[in-house]
Write an enzyme that holds these catalytic residues in place. Structure first.
Site, PDB file in Angstrom:
ATOM      1  N   ASP A 119     -44.091 -19.385 -62.855  1.00  0.00           N
ATOM      2  CA  ASP A 119     -44.881 -18.163 -63.052  1.00  0.00           C
ATOM      3  C   ASP A 119     -43.960 -16.968 -63.272  1.00  0.00           C
ATOM      4  O   ASP A 119     -42.786 -17.002 -62.911  1.00  0.00           O
ATOM      5  CB  ASP A 119     -45.829 -17.919 -61.864  1.00  0.00           C
ATOM      6  CG  ASP A 119     -45.105 -17.802 -60.531  1.00  0.00           C
ATOM      7  OD1 ASP A 119     -44.022 -18.399 -60.381  1.00  0.00           O
ATOM      8  OD2 ASP A 119     -45.610 -17.098 -59.643  1.00  0.00           O
ATOM      9  N   GLU A 162     -44.878 -18.185 -57.046  1.00  0.00           N
ATOM     10  CA  GLU A 162     -43.742 -17.604 -56.330  1.00  0.00           C
ATOM     11  C   GLU A 162     -43.801 -16.096 -56.431  1.00  0.00           C
ATOM     12  O   GLU A 162     -43.497 -15.387 -55.489  1.00  0.00           O
ATOM     13  CB  GLU A 162     -42.416 -18.107 -56.909  1.00  0.00           C
ATOM     14  CG  GLU A 162     -41.214 -17.898 -55.972  1.00  0.00           C
ATOM     15  CD  GLU A 162     -40.576 -16.526 -56.077  1.00  0.00           C
ATOM     16  OE1 GLU A 162     -39.849 -16.125 -55.151  1.00  0.00           O
ATOM     17  OE2 GLU A 162     -40.784 -15.827 -57.075  1.00  0.00           O
TER      18      GLU A 162
HETATM   19 ZN   LIG Z   1     -37.958 -15.656 -59.306  1.00  0.00          ZN
END
Ligand SMILES: [Zn+2]
Length: 377
Positions: free
Chosen positions: A70, A135
């Site tokens: 992501d 994340e």
């Molecule tokens: Zn990162």
């Protein structure tokens, strides 16, 4: 552009609009790539988050690479030199959202693994690739949940390299062997609103809080140690007042954050704050949000392999550091006692016009390949 070189792979990954927690096809592409090399693929979906666990080999030692697919939002598109979801070369720089954080690193590890396996067919050990699409967001359904649910336990991971962009100015100048913990809080101090001309009928929370604020800021929470700077207390927001010049405000809100070392704990910090606040006779409430314990890798095998590879390939003696923000390392460190971070340059990450260079991608690939050789030789 061939998809089989590092720039080609990065180009493919950048073209996926994987705004956190979206993955938009990155992991499918990576899974297909690894499957062709002989990896066993496991996909773990947690709500809208997709996670990939791919394993090659059955024996130990078990080396894991962890990362995320992501990316953070682009910001103002008009300010980008090019489409952030189309890898674009301008003056030897490769622009695109996620080039440095951290699709570039993912592209490098894919090539490294292929090169390593092709020339070391019978190596003793296993390689695992762990990727999440969560994340950059709340980071609840990614690595944190894989660890909590025991999805990684059976793999008995001995060491984990996280491909986060650890380098500061030049590739290889910094390797991270730990991270500080992060603890945030919100304090609300209650006053009594009133007219500025009649202060005896009011209680000004700004005045009442001022000396306590000084105590909170001046306190030494610890001295740090060999690996960590002293714990830092930082106020991020301080608000009071309704905007009018003739009103004593009725409330004060303060947001703050600790980045803390292994010399203290989340509980000790909460206790310190409570003691200072309780000594003040203020009417207050406090809410806490703990986003990660500090971790530190003292065991040296993986770290030494990475330092040696950096020296041999790049001719640089890296600085070993624990600074910067939190990463998924804090979760993996709970099941693995060697976690380090090594990756591209972090100067442009999360910014408009994030970029990397073909040279850095090629060199990172060489370093990753050398790390695999050092570990499995
Ligand atoms: Zn990162």
């Amino acid at each position: 552009m061939s998809n089989e070189n590092v720039v080609g792979i990065l180009s493919k990954l950048i073209s996926c609009k994987s705004l956190t927690p979206e993955d938009d096809g990155c992991q499918k592409y990576i899974a297909d790539y690894l499957e062709k090399l002989g990896f066993e693929i496991e996909i773990k979906k947690n709500d809208d988050v997709i996670n990939l666990i791919a394993r090659y080999g059955k024996s130990s030692p078990v080396f894991a690479y962890a990362g995320h697919t992501d990316v953070v939002p682009t910001g103002d598109l008009d300010k980008w030199k090019s489409n952030p979801f189309e890898l674009t070369e301008i003056n030897s720089k490769l622009y695109g959202r996620g080039t440095s954080d951290m699709k570039g690193s993912v592209a490098c590890i894919l090539i490294s693994i292929k090169d390593f396996i092709n020339s070391n067919k019978d190596f003793k050990g296993s390689i695992i690739v762990i990727l999440t699409s969560d994340e950059e967001g709340p980071a609840q359904n990614g690595i944190k949940k894989l660890v909590k649910d025991g999805d990684l336990t059976k793999h008995n991971i001995d060491m984990c390299l996280i491909g986060e962009p650890s380098s500061k100015k030049i590739l290889g100048d910094t390797i991270k062997n730990g991270r500080r913990g992060s603890l945030s809080g919100k304090i609300i101090v209650q006053g009594i609103q009133g007219h500025v001309a009649y202060p005896h009928n009011a209680m000004n929370p700004i005045h009442a809080f001022s000396s306590t604020l000084k105590d909170l800021v001046n306190k030494e929470y610890d001295k740090g140690n060999e690996y960590f700077p002293p714990t830092s207390f930082q106020i991020s927001n301080l608000n009071s007042g309704v905007g009018a010049s003739n009103i004593i405000p009725g409330q004060l809100d303060m947001d703050f954050n600790f980045r803390y070392s292994t010399e203290t704990t989340c509980e000790e910090l909460m206790k310190s704050i409570a003691e200072i606040m309780d000594a003040s006779n203020l009417k207050y409430t406090i809410d806490w949000h703990h986003s990660g314990d500090p971790y530190l890798t003292e065991k040296k095998e993986l770290l030494n392999s990475c330092v040696k590879a950096t020296k041999d390939i790049l001719g640089i003696m890296p600085n070993i550091s624990t600074d910067g923000g939190t990463s998924d390392g804090r979760f993996i460190a709970k099941i693995c006692d060697q976690v380090i971070e090594f990756g591209l340059i972090n100067e442009s990450i999360h910014k408009i016009n994030e970029y990397t260079t073909e040279n850095d991608l090629k060199n990172t690939t060489k370093v990753y390949t050398q790390i695999l050789k050092n570990i499995f030789s």
